[in-house]
Design a protein around this motif. Structure first.
Motif, short mmCIF file in Angstrom:
data_model
loop_
_atom_site.label_atom_id
_atom_site.label_comp_id
_atom_site.label_asym_id
_atom_site.label_seq_id
_atom_site.Cartn_x
_atom_site.Cartn_y
_atom_site.Cartn_z
N UNK A 245 56.53 -18.30 -63.64
CA UNK A 245 55.62 -17.38 -63.49
C UNK A 245 55.01 -16.78 -64.75
N UNK A 246 55.30 -17.59 -65.84
CA UNK A 246 55.01 -17.46 -67.32
C UNK A 246 53.32 -17.69 -67.31
N UNK A 247 52.77 -17.50 -68.32
CA UNK A 247 51.40 -17.71 -68.52
C UNK A 247 51.20 -18.14 -70.01
N UNK A 248 50.67 -19.31 -70.32
CA UNK A 248 50.15 -19.70 -71.56
C UNK A 248 48.67 -19.65 -71.62
N UNK A 249 48.25 -19.26 -72.70
CA UNK A 249 46.64 -19.26 -72.67
C UNK A 249 46.28 -19.81 -74.07
N UNK A 250 45.32 -20.69 -74.32
CA UNK A 250 44.86 -21.11 -75.46
C UNK A 250 46.05 -21.60 -76.47
N UNK A 251 47.13 -22.33 -75.84
CA UNK A 251 48.37 -22.45 -76.62
C UNK A 251 48.35 -24.23 -76.79
N UNK A 252 48.82 -24.21 -77.98
CA UNK A 252 49.18 -25.55 -78.49
C UNK A 252 50.45 -26.16 -78.27
N UNK A 253 50.41 -27.07 -77.28
CA UNK A 253 51.86 -27.48 -76.66
C UNK A 253 52.08 -29.02 -76.60
N UNK A 254 51.05 -29.78 -77.28
CA UNK A 254 51.07 -31.26 -77.28
C UNK A 254 52.47 -31.82 -77.57
N UNK A 255 52.84 -32.90 -76.85
CA UNK A 255 54.21 -33.51 -77.07
C UNK A 255 55.52 -32.71 -76.43
N UNK A 256 55.18 -31.59 -75.97
CA UNK A 256 56.34 -30.82 -75.42
C UNK A 256 56.70 -31.47 -74.16
N UNK A 257 58.28 -31.29 -73.99
CA UNK A 257 58.93 -32.05 -73.03
C UNK A 257 59.29 -30.89 -71.83
N UNK A 258 58.55 -31.02 -70.87
CA UNK A 258 58.68 -30.00 -69.65
C UNK A 258 59.19 -30.83 -68.40
N UNK A 259 59.82 -31.83 -68.59
CA UNK A 259 60.46 -32.92 -67.46
C UNK A 259 61.50 -31.98 -66.79
N UNK A 260 61.24 -32.19 -65.53
CA UNK A 260 62.29 -31.86 -64.54
C UNK A 260 62.24 -30.17 -64.35
N UNK A 261 61.42 -29.30 -64.96
CA UNK A 261 61.35 -27.84 -65.03
C UNK A 261 60.65 -27.43 -63.87
N UNK A 262 61.28 -26.00 -63.43
CA UNK A 262 60.40 -25.68 -62.17
C UNK A 262 59.38 -24.55 -63.02
N UNK A 263 58.29 -25.13 -62.84
CA UNK A 263 56.93 -24.39 -63.51
C UNK A 263 55.95 -23.88 -62.46
N UNK A 264 56.53 -23.58 -61.32
CA UNK A 264 55.87 -23.04 -60.01
C UNK A 264 55.16 -21.68 -60.46
N UNK A 265 53.99 -21.98 -60.29
CA UNK A 265 52.96 -20.50 -60.44
C UNK A 265 52.84 -20.40 -62.11
#
Length: 142
Positions: free
Chosen positions: A55-75
């Protein structure tokens, strides 16, 4: 702008915080908790797999190349973010908001994007094999 570049933030609890114009590039955030936070950050090419962003909210963020594999990013919201080359393979992004985000060259292989908002998202050269889009909004995505 706050700079936490190369800082060890392992096990830090950032629950419900607001971070604007914060540079976290090369910071260590093993098992850090960003649940329910509002983030405008720079953290490129980072392994985020042990952090939590529910339930985090990223806005206008630079996240290129980041590894979010297998994370629970629901909502989780990634509205207007730069996510080029980011890794979302096998991640649960159900109901996530990628509106007007750049996912160019990103890997979304086998990700759950059911009910996700991808309105205006850029998906050029993204790996979408095995990705589930049931009920997703892909209006003006390219």
């Amino acid at each position: 702008e706050a700079v936490f570049e190369r800082t060890d933030l392992s096990l830090a609890r950032f629950v419900g915080v607001r971070m604007e114009k914060v540079n976290l590039t090369l910071a260590t955030i093993r098992r850090a908790n960003f649940n329910d936070s509002r983030l405008t950050v720079t953290m490129t090419d980072m392994d985020l797999r042990s952090a939590t962003f529910c339930n985090a909210s990223f806005s206008q963020s630079a996240l290129g190349g980041c590894d979010f594999r297998k994370l629970d990013l629901k909502e989780t919201a990634f509205k207007g973010c730069r996510l080029e080359r980011a890794l979302f393979s096998d991640a649960n992004c159900e109901g996530a908001n990628f509106e007007k985000s750049s996912l160019i060259g990103a890997s979304l292989r086998n990700a759950n994007l059911n009910r996700a908002n991808l309105t205006g998202a850029k998906l050029d050269d993204a790996d979408l094999s095995g990705t589930s889009f049931v009920g997703a909004n892909l209006t003006e995505a390219s």
